[in-house]
Design an enzyme around this catalytic site. Structure first.
Site, mmCIF file in Angstrom:
data_model
loop_
_atom_site.group_PDB
_atom_site.id
_atom_site.type_symbol
_atom_site.label_atom_id
_atom_site.label_comp_id
_atom_site.label_asym_id
_atom_site.label_seq_id
_atom_site.Cartn_x
_atom_site.Cartn_y
_atom_site.Cartn_z
ATOM 1 N N ASP A 1 0.820 -1.216 0.000
ATOM 2 C CA ASP A 1 0.000 0.000 0.000
ATOM 3 C C ASP A 1 0.853 1.265 0.000
ATOM 4 O O ASP A 1 0.473 2.279 0.582
ATOM 5 C CB ASP A 1 -0.977 0.011 1.196
ATOM 6 C CG ASP A 1 -1.763 -1.282 1.269
ATOM 7 O OD1 ASP A 1 -2.305 -1.681 0.232
ATOM 8 O OD2 ASP A 1 -1.792 -1.903 2.342
ATOM 9 N N GLU A 2 1.986 1.206 -0.665
ATOM 10 C CA GLU A 2 2.855 2.394 -0.738
ATOM 11 C C GLU A 2 2.406 3.372 -1.815
ATOM 12 O O GLU A 2 2.992 4.453 -1.958
ATOM 13 C CB GLU A 2 4.313 1.989 -1.058
ATOM 14 C CG GLU A 2 5.024 1.207 0.013
ATOM 15 C CD GLU A 2 4.899 -0.285 -0.214
ATOM 16 O OE1 GLU A 2 4.112 -0.696 -1.086
ATOM 17 O OE2 GLU A 2 5.581 -1.050 0.483
ATOM 18 N N GLY A 3 1.419 2.963 -2.610
ATOM 19 C CA GLY A 3 1.030 3.807 -3.745
ATOM 20 C C GLY A 3 1.761 3.357 -5.005
ATOM 21 O O GLY A 3 2.056 4.146 -5.890
ATOM 22 N N LYS A 4 2.043 2.045 -5.068
ATOM 23 C CA LYS A 4 2.770 1.518 -6.228
ATOM 24 C C LYS A 4 1.983 1.713 -7.506
ATOM 25 O O LYS A 4 2.549 1.974 -8.554
ATOM 26 C CB LYS A 4 3.039 0.011 -6.057
ATOM 27 C CG LYS A 4 4.097 -0.309 -5.038
ATOM 28 C CD LYS A 4 4.424 -1.795 -5.049
ATOM 29 C CE LYS A 4 3.263 -2.644 -4.593
ATOM 30 N NZ LYS A 4 2.860 -2.469 -3.199
ATOM 31 N N ALA B 1 -3.647 -8.383 -4.042
ATOM 32 C CA ALA B 1 -3.148 -7.022 -4.245
ATOM 33 C C ALA B 1 -4.318 -6.091 -4.550
ATOM 34 O O ALA B 1 -5.361 -6.528 -5.022
ATOM 35 C CB ALA B 1 -2.178 -7.005 -5.414
ATOM 36 N N GLY B 2 -4.128 -4.832 -4.281
ATOM 37 C CA GLY B 2 -5.154 -3.848 -4.627
ATOM 38 C C GLY B 2 -4.472 -2.556 -4.992
ATOM 39 O O GLY B 2 -3.934 -1.878 -4.134
ATOM 40 N N HIS B 3 -4.406 -2.251 -6.282
ATOM 41 C CA HIS B 3 -3.769 -1.012 -6.726
ATOM 42 C C HIS B 3 -4.844 -0.027 -7.147
ATOM 43 O O HIS B 3 -5.742 -0.376 -7.909
ATOM 44 C CB HIS B 3 -2.857 -1.274 -7.926
ATOM 45 C CG HIS B 3 -1.622 -2.033 -7.565
ATOM 46 N ND1 HIS B 3 -0.735 -2.519 -8.478
ATOM 47 C CD2 HIS B 3 -1.125 -2.372 -6.353
ATOM 48 C CE1 HIS B 3 0.261 -3.128 -7.848
ATOM 49 N NE2 HIS B 3 0.031 -3.065 -6.564
ATOM 50 N N GLN C 1 2.239 -6.337 -3.228
ATOM 51 C CA GLN C 1 2.693 -6.429 -1.829
ATOM 52 C C GLN C 1 4.068 -5.737 -1.704
ATOM 53 O O GLN C 1 4.328 -4.826 -2.466
ATOM 54 C CB GLN C 1 2.737 -7.870 -1.326
ATOM 55 C CG GLN C 1 1.374 -8.516 -1.188
ATOM 56 C CD GLN C 1 0.878 -9.141 -2.469
ATOM 57 O OE1 GLN C 1 1.612 -9.785 -3.179
ATOM 58 N NE2 GLN C 1 -0.389 -8.969 -2.774
ATOM 59 N N ARG D 1 -6.060 0.648 8.145
ATOM 60 C CA ARG D 1 -4.649 0.244 8.198
ATOM 61 C C ARG D 1 -3.988 0.773 9.461
ATOM 62 O O ARG D 1 -4.364 1.820 9.968
ATOM 63 C CB ARG D 1 -3.910 0.802 6.976
ATOM 64 C CG ARG D 1 -4.423 0.205 5.684
ATOM 65 C CD ARG D 1 -3.661 0.726 4.470
ATOM 66 N NE ARG D 1 -4.253 0.178 3.250
ATOM 67 C CZ ARG D 1 -4.454 0.857 2.131
ATOM 68 N NH1 ARG D 1 -4.098 2.123 2.045
ATOM 69 N NH2 ARG D 1 -5.006 0.276 1.094
HETATM 70 P P1 IMP Z 1 -2.297 -12.933 1.957
HETATM 71 O O1 IMP Z 1 -1.391 -12.302 0.945
HETATM 72 O O2 IMP Z 1 -3.756 -12.739 1.627
HETATM 73 O O3 IMP Z 1 -1.931 -14.350 2.266
HETATM 74 O O4 IMP Z 1 -2.104 -12.158 3.347
HETATM 75 C C1 IMP Z 1 -0.871 -12.225 4.068
HETATM 76 C C2 IMP Z 1 -0.503 -10.867 4.629
HETATM 77 O O5 IMP Z 1 -0.160 -9.977 3.567
HETATM 78 C C3 IMP Z 1 -1.638 -10.180 5.393
HETATM 79 O O6 IMP Z 1 -1.096 -9.443 6.469
HETATM 80 C C4 IMP Z 1 -2.223 -9.232 4.366
HETATM 81 O O7 IMP Z 1 -2.882 -8.144 4.960
HETATM 82 C C5 IMP Z 1 -0.959 -8.796 3.633
HETATM 83 N N1 IMP Z 1 -1.210 -8.348 2.259
HETATM 84 C C6 IMP Z 1 -1.490 -9.103 1.182
HETATM 85 N N2 IMP Z 1 -1.643 -8.342 0.097
HETATM 86 C C7 IMP Z 1 -1.432 -7.075 0.473
HETATM 87 C C8 IMP Z 1 -1.408 -5.821 -0.230
HETATM 88 O O8 IMP Z 1 -1.597 -5.724 -1.449
HETATM 89 N N3 IMP Z 1 -1.144 -4.737 0.541
HETATM 90 C C9 IMP Z 1 -0.886 -4.820 1.866
HETATM 91 N N4 IMP Z 1 -0.888 -5.951 2.549
HETATM 92 C C10 IMP Z 1 -1.149 -7.070 1.864
#
Ligand code: IMP
Length: 429
Positions: free
Chosen positions: A13-16, A39-41, A223, A304
């Site tokens: 979530d750095e703003g990638k 992921a969520g961009h 991530q 967050r």
């Molecule tokens: P998973 O990737 O769903 O297995 O989650 C493992 C850890 O990574 C958890 O703490 C999630 O909140 C974190 N996580 C997974 N994807 C992201 C992302 O895109 N941004 C921030 N944290 C993430």
């Protein structure tokens, strides 16, 4: 320099998305190499927000190739939903290419991710419940279903039958869950296969030919470093390799063909899920950061955790990924702070630590060594040249570069494409 990797330096979530979007404007191909729909961009274009989870951010540029490479855990349902949503907004999705070797997220992966993590009780990881960890577990157990299997009905049927026999036993024994139905999943996934077939190909050959031809390729990390399965705050990590080395195994690209690495650094820190976070501010300052930055998850909507910038973490990311330039994001979120802090070292039991401790106990106990900076107390979102930034902001940025040992490349002062100060003009050269 025809290949550039973008990697997150903190906990995600750095703003990638914004930086990838900016560089995607210069790239001819954009590649996702790890992770999946966890992921969520968020990318803002002319005031419209686009939320991407699985598709590379290059999708927002006409004519770009967008590759979902072999290292990605692909949930076909999510991928198709995202493609449909983009098409409905008039965006051309014909440049998407999906690796025939990518692992497929199955309904049992999502289910087990959700109930399995909850069952850990106070030790839960706080996963996004998208099935990513269980999907990679099956890959490593050599029972995963790959995209190429979706194109061979009989192979898919056999693998699904074998897997369900085991998964249904596990679901019953561990969670007293009713069995999943073969026919329903089979029909559902064959439907996805039909729709995805035109996009499936050998992306290894494709990418290596493009590299040989000198096409400009951007590898988009999801991530971040501190969530890397080996280098992050294990076990509170994701199940893949967001560091730049992840590109070599996640996209079939040799190390010598990675030319430039950009590390995205949010001007402060956030984390979702559980696990240590040395600079976390469980106080009014943390609340102020959360509200100023609207720090709520794109995928889960969870608030967050927030804290000051941890330059130890960024320095560690720089070492691991060979970061050439920092892209500092969300500097404008700090516009209204009287004072801003930066962690420049860790002390543990009276001693300075030279690196990132492996032990979570130690990381949980470290005392961050802070330096305090005066805030600039003025809006900076309209600034486009580095020299026009307030002196206090430049001081903060330059100290960040000094402590981390990484050059400043880009500074982002707002969510839109044009709210970007470019210092390094040679990222793609
Ligand atoms: P998973 O990737 O769903 O297995 O989650 C493992 C850890 O990574 C958890 O703490 C999630 O909140 C974190 N996580 C997974 N994807 C992201 C992302 O895109 N941004 C921030 N944290 C993430």
């Amino acid at each position: 320099m025809s290949t550039v990797v973008i990697t997150g330096t903190q906990w995600g979530d750095e703003g990638k998305g914004k930086i990838v979007d900016y560089l995607a404007g210069q790239a001819e191909t954009v590649v996702r190499y790890q992770g999946g729909s966890n992921a969520g961009h968020t990318v803002a274009v002319n005031g419209t927000e686009y939320k991407l989870r699985l598709l590379p951010s290059g999708i927002l540029y006409q004519g770009t190739h967008n590759v979902v490479a072999n290292g990605v855990a692909v949930d076909p349902e999510v991928m198709l939903q995202e493609m449909d949503a983009m098409a409905a907004k008039g965006i051309d999705v014909s440049g998407i290419r999906l690796s025939d070797r990518a692992q497929v997220v199955m309904p049992y992966h999502r289910l087990m991710d959700g109930i399995g993590d909850e069952a850990r009780g106070k030790d839960k990881i706080g996963t996004t419940k998208r099935g990513i960890g269980p999907c990679y577990m099956d890959r490593d157990d050599r029972i995963g279903i790959r995209v190429c299997d979706l194109l061979e009905e009989e192979v898919f049927a056999a693998k699904l039958k074998n897997n369900l026999a085991v998964k249904n036993k596990e679901l019953k024994a561990l969670y007293d869950h009713e069995p999943l139905d073969f026919a329903k999943i089979f029909a559902e996934y064959m439907g996805y296969a039909k729709r995805l077939a035109p996009y499936i190909c050998d992306t290894i050959t494709l990418l290596n030919e493009e590299i040989q031809a000198g096409r400009k390729i951007l590898f988009e990390g999801a991530q971040a470093t501190m969530l890397d399965i080996d280098y992050g705050t294990y076990p509170y990590v994701t199940a893949s390799h967001p560091v730049s080395g992840g590109v070599t195994v996640g996209a079939g690209v040799a190390p010598k063909n990675i030319h430039r690495v950009v590390g995205v650094v949010k001007a402060y820190c956030t984390r979702v899920g559980e696990g240590p976070f040395p600079t976390e501010q469980l106080n009014e300052m943390g609340d102020k950061l959360r509200e100023a930055g609207h720090e709520y998850g794109t995928v889960t909507g969870r608030p967050r955790r927030t804290g000051w910038l941890d330059a130890m973490v960024v320095r560690y990311a720089g070492l691991l990924s060979g970061i050439d330039y920092m892209a500092v994001t969300r500097l404008d979120i700090l516009d209204n702070f009287d004072e801003i802090k930066m962690c420049v070292g860790y002390r543990h039991k009276g001693k300075d630590l030279p690196g990132m401790p492996a032990s979570l106990k130690v990381l949980g106990e470290v005392e961050p060594v802070y330096e305090t900076f005066a805030g600039w107390k003025q809006p900076i979102s309209g600034i486009r040249r580095y020299e026009d930034l307030p002196e206090a902001a430049k001081k903060y940025l330059e100290r960040m570069a000094e402590v981390t040992g990484i050059n400043l490349g880009i500074v982002s002062v707002g969510p839109n494409r044009d709210q970007t100060i470019v210092i390094a003009k040679d990222i793609f050269s």
